[in-house]
Design an enzyme around this catalytic site. Sequence first.
Site, short mmCIF file in Angstrom:
data_model
loop_
_atom_site.label_atom_id
_atom_site.label_comp_id
_atom_site.label_asym_id
_atom_site.label_seq_id
_atom_site.Cartn_x
_atom_site.Cartn_y
_atom_site.Cartn_z
N GLY A 117 -2.52 -4.02 -11.83
CA GLY A 117 -3.80 -4.19 -12.50
C GLY A 117 -3.65 -4.81 -13.86
N LEU A 142 -5.09 -7.46 -4.09
CA LEU A 142 -4.56 -7.78 -5.41
C LEU A 142 -3.28 -6.98 -5.68
CD1 LEU A 142 -5.09 -9.23 -8.08
CD2 LEU A 142 -6.29 -7.18 -8.82
N ASP A 143 -2.25 -7.65 -6.17
CA ASP A 143 -0.98 -6.99 -6.57
C ASP A 143 -0.22 -6.40 -5.40
OD1 ASP A 143 -1.89 -7.57 -9.11
OD2 ASP A 143 -2.60 -5.55 -9.50
N GLU A 144 -0.65 -6.75 -4.17
CA GLU A 144 0.00 -6.15 -3.01
C GLU A 144 0.72 -7.18 -2.15
OE1 GLU A 144 0.31 -2.97 -2.11
OE2 GLU A 144 -0.73 -2.25 -3.90
N HIS A 188 2.94 -11.66 -11.74
CA HIS A 188 2.30 -10.46 -12.28
C HIS A 188 3.15 -9.92 -13.41
CE1 HIS A 188 0.60 -6.45 -12.71
NE2 HIS A 188 -0.47 -6.92 -12.12
#
Lengths: 315, 315, 315, 315
Positions: B232, B258-260, B223
Amino acid sequence: MDATPTLIALLHGPDQPGLVARVASWIFERGGNILHADQHRDREVGVFFQRVEWQPAFSVAVGEGAASAAAKATAASHALADKSQGRPVDRAAAARDFSEFATHSLGMKVRMQSSDARPRVALFVSKADHCFHDLVLRWKAGDFPCEIVGVVGNHSDLREASEGYGLRFVQIAINASNKAAAELEQIALLREWGVELVVLARYMQVLSADFLATLGAPVINIHHSFLPAFAGGRPYHQAHARGVKLIGATAHYATRDLDEGPIIHQDVARITHRHGVEDLVRKGRDLEKSVLAQAMRWHLEGRVLVYGNKTVVFD
Amino acid sequence: MDATPTLIALLHGPDQPGLVARVASWIFERGGNILHADQHRDREVGVFFQRVEWQPAFSVAVGEGAASAAAKATAASHALADKSQGRPVDRAAAARDFSEFATHSLGMKVRMQSSDARPRVALFVSKADHCFHDLVLRWKAGDFPCEIVGVVGNHSDLREASEGYGLRFVQIAINASNKAAAELEQIALLREWGVELVVLARYMQVLSADFLATLGAPVINIHHSFLPAFAGGRPYHQAHARGVKLIGATAHYATRDLDEGPIIHQDVARITHRHGVEDLVRKGRDLEKSVLAQAMRWHLEGRVLVYGNKTVVFD
Amino acid sequence: MDATPTLIALLHGPDQPGLVARVASWIFERGGNILHADQHRDREVGVFFQRVEWQPAFSVAVGEGAASAAAKATAASHALADKSQGRPVDRAAAARDFSEFATHSLGMKVRMQSSDARPRVALFVSKADHCFHDLVLRWKAGDFPCEIVGVVGNHSDLREASEGYGLRFVQIAINASNKAAAELEQIALLREWGVELVVLARYMQVLSADFLATLGAPVINIHHSFLPAFAGGRPYHQAHARGVKLIGATAHYATRDLDEGPIIHQDVARITHRHGVEDLVRKGRDLEKSVLAQAMRWHLEGRVLVYGNKTVVFD
Amino acid sequence: MDATPTLIALLHGPDQPGLVARVASWIFERGGNILHADQHRDREVGVFFQRVEWQPAFSVAVGEGAASAAAKATAASHALADKSQGRPVDRAAAARDFSEFATHSLGMKVRMQSSDARPRVALFVSKADHCFHDLVLRWKAGDFPCEIVGVVGNHSDLREASEGYGLRFVQIAINASNKAAAELEQIALLREWGVELVVLARYMQVLSADFLATLGAPVINIHHSFLPAFAGGRPYHQAHARGVKLIGATAHYATRDLDEGPIIHQDVARITHRHGVEDLVRKGRDLEKSVLAQAMRWHLEGRVLVYGNKTVVFD
């Protein structure tokens, strides 16, 4: 090292051709010698930023329009010659003149300071003492061109240490019901002390928008996280819970929106699964000290220019 | 450098006294030689984690109960003697035996791998090529103990580069209406290729929870921000707008949120007001490359243990 | 956090199979619970290093030879049960027993310490006060498990500050002609104070080989450069003259060869052409503080193992 | 982003009052718009350094002596208006004029370049390919404003990779007996290619003073250590033997004194006792890539000014 005091101007405003030349010429034509001149253009918003530092001569009355480049150089030499003969430089007048020029001729907002100014600074503290000791010791070591004129605590934990350093300490206890009154008391005290900068050395209290507006002086805060991540309270616990591999600290100007003020400086430290929350707190203390001290030094040296919610740091 | 292949076990489970000794003794009594053993206790949740790496001997049939420490040492010497005489080590059997021991006698969850295993890896790409080239070149330089068995792109931009490296490339175009079908196609392909790890090298598409559950293999993502800040899309634009002084990159396991997912590695780079968004993107590319490569190497070397939403990285 | 005191053993010696298991089993069979166990093999020289930290139970008299793994676990449970009933742990005896085992059965050199020990530390200072204040304030904040028992200065500059912290200060002036006598005076003082560690907080004097041999306790020094670059005096001037882009600091054990002792910790800071020597000195002070403090903490926590001219730091 | 090409001047020479103003005024009076102007004074040696970047207008024939500040602004507006009407800017002439002004009127040494120039670069390689791939891929990604016109290797290992990138590759084998002849061959080739910069991408051969003098173009080298520590060969082995905790890499201009050229950029990476020499080599490769690429970019962007044995980097 040339110890002649200098003038520092921080300018910003609508970009236009020739700004660098016009500023430099204005100074040169008055016998000034530019030591540093940094500028930046934010092309997205069309704003020009400049930090210029110079040794002023006396106010020269040169017919500007008539001065060719060569004549200017001659005039400057004369000015310097005069200066070397000891005719005093009126720095306050030079600052006033430049400020007027930048404001009216260039359409810039301008902040002036003299390199030998020593702004009056108050420290706000609570119970934690690491940033407090760090700032005071650096100040005593000559790192900060300022006068620390007093310490304000909402608790009395740091009274003895403050007084041990020869600093007066005033406790103004804050609680849920007395906040507005306490802030008025703080304002009165800061005015009495003639404070030009407040540094929150882990003060742990939110300042109200009213306080900031009434104070009318900058306030620097240290937040114990890499903003905008983990804003708010207990960021080391949040960082530990999320399992991040770096923790951070952020020095920023306090604004009415908590944790949203313009960022001056940030740094991070690496952590691993071996570090518990208490290790994060300990490592965080070192980050907080160094980040806050660096931000405070940059501010005092006239290196930080705020616009919108961002800063330009001429380091 | 001793090139004898080793077994690596990653254990975790409820903490209890004697775990280190019981694991070490089990290995030693079977003639194994421990090269590395790292462990960690999360005291808050009472979980024990261990990475142990050893050179196994053949399966010893020692009467465990009867073996004194001295006798054990003798048995071990014999085992080593035998081994030195070339009697083959059945590493698969040793791994199976240890796994059974750790699971049933110690109540641990265990993941085993052999140091000479070369897991089959697929790269998922989109248009950006910096992580793609970086991973493939590092792999060719011998940095990654794995086989990169193919490249999957939702665009065809990296077909030529993939094939230039001798890697097969399959385009599976994804759009709003065909996502479920495309993911089934991806799953079928990954199964056909026997893929044991998927690395998203700036793939820019969210994988569905169904995809992850069906795949049943780990997926590593990079990311382009210091999570959890700027999660995001368009994080460099967000970072620029907020005026932060550091940008980051985060390698994590992909999860349905997502992103976690659990963070494996993070790093940051310093930026200033002089850097526009395009500079952040360029600096970010370097961060993304190094952070993803490091995370992938740690995973392949059996150094990353996931629990809850966090990782323990035995580096 | 479990506050039960622990034993810490630092071992090193010739590598051999089974060391991890034998250490772990010895502890487990005596009812001890290993909290951390890190080891390292230097394959080039065939040396094994280990740091193991455990909560000892009372000395168990288990017939070792007869104990199966299951029986061991039971014995351990009993030991823990006893312990939970409050039967006192004789840590000194446990340390002695382990030390004997490691020395005679394993052929290791061993250093033992207890987690609740607070070694007696003397600070040696000269005129510079930054490391001095930093170490004392960290110590007062609870960062260092030790007792700072006094300050020795070759000048008297830090007398007042020392006494302000409640620390006794003794000036022992050193000059070209009295060095041997002054060192004898120092030795006598350190013995009177029972000092187990000397930290040179910018002491600026070379200790003689005789002093180090007679003292028989470790001495940690902070060198204001990234050793081995710019060894000797005035390293910031040298760094400035050479035009390097990073400056460093190095904490190391003092040995008879100046600047050649085993390195414990190093760090660097970025500099540019804008920084004059005085800026390097200022930035260097921050490096020196953090590097020396970290090295001192690692030493006090029993994390540093010296062999030859190198260290293994189990961080 | 304004894509109008700019002129970049790098000046240095004896410091004197008014330099900033005179440079800025010269540009402004000719309708130029300064985008960046950084300067530095080395007060110890009394040298002034400046990097100024501006968008030139056509050559204005303004009576300089008669132009008041206001008139100048008007003239500038006219120039810009003209420019917006498409009247071509003669950048070559503007560069020539400025160069003459800086040399003769200001007594400066000056180097000029145009932002849309793409200097011709040759890569020198040996067997190691990491810096080679890294530079070529960054160049293809648009990171470097230059043309890589060919690759010269003393071995043929990178022929295939070079040609795969569409780059010609010439092997000029060097050995103890043919060095002078081989260097003449290299010089001839570089002249044929019109090379303006040579980058040694782990070339591993020392260039003779004759080669450097004859070539007359800058040569950037990457040294695999934190110079001046561990100069010479096998620095990772030296670093490992000394037990340092950081390894570094240094990009510098090649000079006749091996490892003594002006340093452009340096960086370090943290290592521990766990890292063997081969790990240092692997980590070093990443350092070498990023440090060399950064130095090359700064050089190409006209940000590096050499004086004596040092650099000023206007980043």
